[in-house]
Design a protein around this motif. Sequence first.
Motif, PDB file in Angstrom:
ATOM      1  N   ALA A 229       0.841  -1.195   0.000  1.00 23.91           N
ATOM      2  CA  ALA A 229       0.000   0.000   0.000  1.00 23.91           C
ATOM      3  C   ALA A 229       0.882   1.253   0.000  1.00 23.91           C
ATOM      4  N   TYR A 230       0.275   2.390  -0.327  1.00 22.80           N
ATOM      5  CA  TYR A 230       0.994   3.656  -0.255  1.00 22.80           C
ATOM      6  C   TYR A 230       0.016   4.762   0.110  1.00 22.80           C
ATOM      7  N   LYS A 231       0.540   5.810   0.706  1.00 24.29           N
ATOM      8  CA  LYS A 231      -0.228   7.006   1.019  1.00 24.29           C
ATOM      9  C   LYS A 231       0.487   8.195   0.386  1.00 24.29           C
ATOM     10  N   ILE A 232      -0.276   9.011  -0.336  1.00 25.48           N
ATOM     11  CA  ILE A 232       0.301  10.188  -0.987  1.00 25.48           C
ATOM     12  C   ILE A 232       0.299  11.347  -0.006  1.00 25.48           C
ATOM     13  N   LEU A 233       1.462  11.948   0.182  1.00 23.40           N
ATOM     14  CA  LEU A 233       1.622  13.095   1.081  1.00 23.40           C
ATOM     15  C   LEU A 233       1.405  14.388   0.284  1.00 23.40           C
ATOM     16  N   PRO A 234       1.287  15.521   0.961  1.00 23.86           N
ATOM     17  CA  PRO A 234       1.137  16.786   0.236  1.00 23.86           C
ATOM     18  C   PRO A 234       2.300  17.043  -0.731  1.00 23.86           C
ATOM     19  N   ALA A 235       1.969  17.567  -1.897  1.00 24.72           N
ATOM     20  CA  ALA A 235       2.993  17.918  -2.879  1.00 24.72           C
ATOM     21  C   ALA A 235       3.657  19.236  -2.477  1.00 24.72           C
ATOM     22  N   ALA A 236       4.844  19.479  -3.015  1.00 25.91           N
ATOM     23  CA  ALA A 236       5.578  20.711  -2.701  1.00 25.91           C
ATOM     24  C   ALA A 236       6.384  21.139  -3.920  1.00 25.91           C
ATOM     25  N   LYS A 237       6.761  22.390  -3.924  1.00 31.26           N
ATOM     26  CA  LYS A 237       7.698  22.898  -4.927  1.00 31.26           C
ATOM     27  C   LYS A 237       8.865  23.529  -4.206  1.00 31.26           C
ATOM     28  N   ASP A 238      10.078  23.104  -4.570  1.00 31.43           N
ATOM     29  CA  ASP A 238      11.239  23.703  -3.922  1.00 31.43           C
ATOM     30  C   ASP A 238      12.016  24.553  -4.918  1.00 31.43           C
ATOM     31  N   TYR A 239      12.977  25.286  -4.398  1.00 30.56           N
ATOM     32  CA  TYR A 239      13.759  26.250  -5.166  1.00 30.56           C
ATOM     33  C   TYR A 239      15.229  25.925  -4.974  1.00 30.56           C
ATOM     34  N   LYS A 240      15.857  25.401  -6.025  1.00 33.04           N
ATOM     35  CA  LYS A 240      17.199  24.840  -5.894  1.00 33.04           C
ATOM     36  C   LYS A 240      18.330  25.852  -6.048  1.00 33.04           C
ATOM     37  N   ARG A 241      18.181  26.826  -6.931  1.00 30.95           N
ATOM     38  CA  ARG A 241      19.329  27.693  -7.226  1.00 30.95           C
ATOM     39  C   ARG A 241      19.530  28.748  -6.144  1.00 30.95           C
ATOM     40  N   ILE A 242      20.766  29.179  -6.003  1.00 29.25           N
ATOM     41  CA  ILE A 242      21.126  30.096  -4.920  1.00 29.25           C
ATOM     42  C   ILE A 242      20.560  31.486  -5.136  1.00 29.25           C
ATOM     43  N   GLY A 243      20.425  31.904  -6.408  1.00 30.28           N
ATOM     44  CA  GLY A 243      20.059  33.290  -6.688  1.00 30.28           C
ATOM     45  C   GLY A 243      18.605  33.486  -7.027  1.00 30.28           C
ATOM     46  N   GLU A 244      18.136  34.699  -6.795  1.00 28.84           N
ATOM     47  CA  GLU A 244      16.751  35.032  -7.117  1.00 28.84           C
ATOM     48  C   GLU A 244      16.521  34.951  -8.620  1.00 28.84           C
ATOM     49  N   GLY A 245      15.282  34.584  -8.981  1.00 34.65           N
ATOM     50  CA  GLY A 245      14.990  34.341 -10.381  1.00 34.65           C
ATOM     51  C   GLY A 245      15.574  33.033 -10.866  1.00 34.65           C
ATOM     52  N   ASP A 246      15.864  32.128  -9.926  1.00 28.70           N
ATOM     53  CA  ASP A 246      16.455  30.821 -10.247  1.00 28.70           C
ATOM     54  C   ASP A 246      17.740  30.985 -11.048  1.00 28.70           C
ATOM     55  N   THR A 247      18.674  31.744 -10.488  1.00 27.19           N
ATOM     56  CA  THR A 247      19.973  31.963 -11.107  1.00 27.19           C
ATOM     57  C   THR A 247      21.073  31.392 -10.205  1.00 27.19           C
ATOM     58  N   GLY A 248      22.243  31.207 -10.804  1.00 22.71           N
ATOM     59  CA  GLY A 248      23.376  30.716 -10.030  1.00 22.71           C
ATOM     60  C   GLY A 248      23.373  29.203  -9.883  1.00 22.71           C
ATOM     61  N   PRO A 249      24.353  28.679  -9.139  1.00 16.14           N
ATOM     62  CA  PRO A 249      24.504  27.222  -9.016  1.00 16.14           C
ATOM     63  C   PRO A 249      23.410  26.585  -8.167  1.00 16.14           C
ATOM     64  N   ASN A 250      23.244  25.275  -8.358  1.00 10.92           N
ATOM     65  CA  ASN A 250      22.302  24.511  -7.554  1.00 10.92           C
ATOM     66  C   ASN A 250      22.760  24.421  -6.113  1.00 10.92           C
ATOM     67  N   THR A 251      21.789  24.327  -5.221  1.00  9.30           N
ATOM     68  CA  THR A 251      22.049  24.121  -3.793  1.00  9.30           C
ATOM     69  C   THR A 251      21.254  22.903  -3.348  1.00  9.30           C
ATOM     70  N   GLY A 252      21.272  22.645  -2.071  1.00 10.54           N
ATOM     71  CA  GLY A 252      20.415  21.603  -1.525  1.00 10.54           C
ATOM     72  C   GLY A 252      18.966  22.044  -1.430  1.00 10.54           C
ATOM     73  N   GLY A 253      18.697  23.330  -1.678  1.00 12.02           N
ATOM     74  CA  GLY A 253      17.327  23.851  -1.615  1.00 12.02           C
ATOM     75  C   GLY A 253      17.259  25.126  -0.817  1.00 12.02           C
TER      76      GLY A 253
END
Length: 429
Positions: free
Chosen positions: A209-233
């Motif tokens: 069996a499985y239970k679906i948890l709430p979905a989320a959206k994260d933001y990986k890049r360091i800079g605003e507007g999704d600029t710069g290198p990836n981070t852990g979030g």
Amino acid sequence: MNVLILGAGGREHALAWKIKQSPECGSLFIAPGNAGTATEGTNIELSLSDFSAIGDFVLKNDIDLVVVGPEAPLVDGFRDYMEGDNRFSGVGVIGPGKTGAILEGSKDFSKGFMERNGVPAASSRTFTAIEIEQAEAYVRQHSLPVVLKADGLAAGKGVIISPDHEDALSNLKDMLVGERFGEASAKVVIEQYLDGIELSVFVLTDGEAYKILPAAKDYKRIGEGDTGPNTGGMGAVSPVPFANEEFMRKVEEKVIRPTISGLKAEGIPYTGFIFFGLMNVDGEPYVIEYNVRMGDPETQVVLPRISSDLLKLLKAAADGELASAIIETSPEVASTVVLVSGGYPGPYQKGKQITGLDAVPQGPVVFHAGTRVKDEHVLTSGGRVMAMTGLGKSMQAALKQSYEAANAVSWEGITYRKDIGKDLEAFSG
């Protein structure tokens, strides 16, 4: 029920915070934990790679359930260690064994698994260092942009999106020959770029069996507007405005069910979380990656929206009784803003004194990540230091709480994005 959580980040603080709320929770331990988890339970100095020491602690403290936060102990076989010793026969473990953890431990394996089981994903090929010439030839004829992924674990930073062929060739050589990500980039997956908007979907499963948890959206890049290198979030929001009922129906039908049935068909036992990193391409879900644990910082917005007793859900999964469990979700919106050390995700200094924690207004929750206590002062001890989670009737209300909390604290070099959730305003109205 005595519980041990393995890990030291914001995800583990959020797990401890939520598990502690359960009337079923007895003694709660976090290994090694951080300054925040110490307020929820007892921090224990244990290395996550020392399975023997963890096992001894489990026995001495009558632990009933071990919740594994990060991926590395799972990929290294923590569950296999526990299952291989009958002294731990009564101890539940949340997290898969090595055969299941390879879904995250090897991008090459996971791509093959998706193909075998009809899970929609970007087309790709995998190369090693001895195949560098073939890999370069493949890149030269590849559509743009080119996605390069380190095959193994790279702390969430092993994905590079190159805008042109020369940049892709340079990064490819740096990964395969220059070993930019060490052993993790001994193989590199070259992947089709999917043009869409990302989100994260999580399930808890007992293998059947499985239970679906709430979905989320994260933001990986360091800079605003999704600029710069990836981070852990750098932040996250939940729910995701574009993940409506119809889209989530497709996710369950085309992604979740084939994955769970594929694990069973391939003889891979699985108990724990599955994190589906998805791309919404014109209303259709494609899997970017699997993770075999909860996300960070997504956990900090997912768990506050779960109204049910999390510990009961985890115990049901560990006991193979998840089918009869019920998960209830709050309609409120959660947001989190991650505060990081100056220089992150590059080199950064540790040991900076954090001030203003006592000035954080009531409402938002402060989830610690890279923190420690010394001489009664809370100091930075990592790149991602803490996450400020707000909860409200709208995204704007939740973000207002998150940023009020972020503005209250300070340390030398503090950095955080000011645009979390901005890209979703068109969806949320």
